[in-house]
Design a protein around this motif. Structure first.
Motif, PDB file in Angstrom:
ATOM      1  N   LEU A   1       0.794  -1.226   0.000  1.00  0.00           N
ATOM      2  CA  LEU A   1       0.000   0.000   0.000  1.00  0.00           C
ATOM      3  C   LEU A   1       0.830   1.283   0.000  1.00  0.00           C
ATOM      4  N   VAL A   2       1.815   1.350   0.854  1.00  0.00           N
ATOM      5  CA  VAL A   2       2.543   2.606   1.044  1.00  0.00           C
ATOM      6  C   VAL A   2       3.402   2.947  -0.175  1.00  0.00           C
ATOM      7  N   ILE A   3       4.139   1.980  -0.685  1.00  0.00           N
ATOM      8  CA  ILE A   3       4.998   2.251  -1.847  1.00  0.00           C
ATOM      9  C   ILE A   3       4.173   2.693  -3.057  1.00  0.00           C
ATOM     10  N   PRO A   4       3.114   1.974  -3.444  1.00  0.00           N
ATOM     11  CA  PRO A   4       2.312   2.479  -4.565  1.00  0.00           C
ATOM     12  C   PRO A   4       1.643   3.825  -4.283  1.00  0.00           C
ATOM     13  N   PHE A   5       1.200   4.047  -3.056  1.00  0.00           N
ATOM     14  CA  PHE A   5       0.575   5.325  -2.726  1.00  0.00           C
ATOM     15  C   PHE A   5       1.557   6.477  -2.889  1.00  0.00           C
ATOM     16  N   ILE A   6       2.768   6.292  -2.370  1.00  0.00           N
ATOM     17  CA  ILE A   6       3.786   7.338  -2.495  1.00  0.00           C
ATOM     18  C   ILE A   6       4.120   7.577  -3.958  1.00  0.00           C
ATOM     19  N   ALA A   7       4.269   6.512  -4.722  1.00  0.00           N
ATOM     20  CA  ALA A   7       4.646   6.648  -6.125  1.00  0.00           C
ATOM     21  C   ALA A   7       3.566   7.317  -6.952  1.00  0.00           C
ATOM     22  N   VAL A   8       2.302   7.034  -6.662  1.00  0.00           N
ATOM     23  CA  VAL A   8       1.225   7.588  -7.480  1.00  0.00           C
ATOM     24  C   VAL A   8       0.753   8.937  -6.931  1.00  0.00           C
ATOM     25  N   ALA A   9       0.419   9.009  -5.682  1.00  0.00           N
ATOM     26  CA  ALA A   9      -0.201  10.220  -5.151  1.00  0.00           C
ATOM     27  C   ALA A   9       0.798  11.328  -4.832  1.00  0.00           C
ATOM     28  N   LEU A  10       1.943  10.960  -4.297  1.00  0.00           N
ATOM     29  CA  LEU A  10       2.870  11.988  -3.844  1.00  0.00           C
ATOM     30  C   LEU A  10       3.943  12.354  -4.872  1.00  0.00           C
ATOM     31  N   MET A  11       4.255  11.442  -5.781  1.00  0.00           N
ATOM     32  CA  MET A  11       5.308  11.720  -6.758  1.00  0.00           C
ATOM     33  C   MET A  11       4.784  12.304  -8.068  1.00  0.00           C
ATOM     34  N   VAL A  12       3.477  12.341  -8.264  1.00  0.00           N
ATOM     35  CA  VAL A  12       2.918  12.873  -9.514  1.00  0.00           C
ATOM     36  C   VAL A  12       3.294  14.335  -9.738  1.00  0.00           C
ATOM     37  N   PRO A  13       3.256  15.204  -8.727  1.00  0.00           N
ATOM     38  CA  PRO A  13       3.691  16.583  -8.998  1.00  0.00           C
ATOM     39  C   PRO A  13       5.146  16.670  -9.468  1.00  0.00           C
ATOM     40  N   LEU A  14       6.004  15.816  -8.949  1.00  0.00           N
ATOM     41  CA  LEU A  14       7.396  15.811  -9.406  1.00  0.00           C
ATOM     42  C   LEU A  14       7.518  15.230 -10.803  1.00  0.00           C
ATOM     43  N   ALA A  15       6.756  14.179 -11.079  1.00  0.00           N
ATOM     44  CA  ALA A  15       6.796  13.576 -12.415  1.00  0.00           C
ATOM     45  C   ALA A  15       6.198  14.509 -13.457  1.00  0.00           C
ATOM     46  N   ASN A  16       5.303  15.378 -13.048  1.00  0.00           N
ATOM     47  CA  ASN A  16       4.694  16.320 -13.973  1.00  0.00           C
ATOM     48  C   ASN A  16       5.676  17.385 -14.429  1.00  0.00           C
ATOM     49  N   GLU A  17       6.713  17.639 -13.658  1.00  0.00           N
ATOM     50  CA  GLU A  17       7.714  18.645 -14.012  1.00  0.00           C
ATOM     51  C   GLU A  17       8.708  18.155 -15.064  1.00  0.00           C
ATOM     52  N   VAL A  18       8.786  16.851 -15.271  1.00  0.00           N
ATOM     53  CA  VAL A  18       9.739  16.283 -16.224  1.00  0.00           C
ATOM     54  C   VAL A  18       9.200  16.475 -17.631  1.00  0.00           C
TER      55      VAL A  18
END
Length: 65
Positions: A8-25
């Motif tokens: 749960l935690v790893i996918p949640f962090i990757a999808v919910a919390l890392m999307v703003p950073l991935a959007n900058e690429v």
């Protein structure tokens, strides 16, 4: 506790919390933006995380009805 982190935690962090950073690429692959590649990859990687949880922790549990 470890299976909760993996499943749960790893996918949640990757999808919910890392999307703003991935959007900058601004990198693309075959004209597909990195954000779309990131989200699609995590569909597959989340299933892999859940499979790891099942194989490592729950496979040997007896079935409960």
């Amino acid at each position: 506790m470890l299976r909760v982190v993996i499943g749960l935690v790893i996918p949640f962090i990757a999808v919910a919390l890392m999307v703003p950073l991935a959007n900058e690429v601004s990198w693309t692959l075959w004209n597909i933006p990195f954000l779309y590649l990131w989200m699609f990859a995590w569909f597959i990687l989340t299933a892999i995380c859940l499979a790891i949880c099942w194989f490592c922790f729950d496979r040997h549990r007896p079935d409960s009805v």
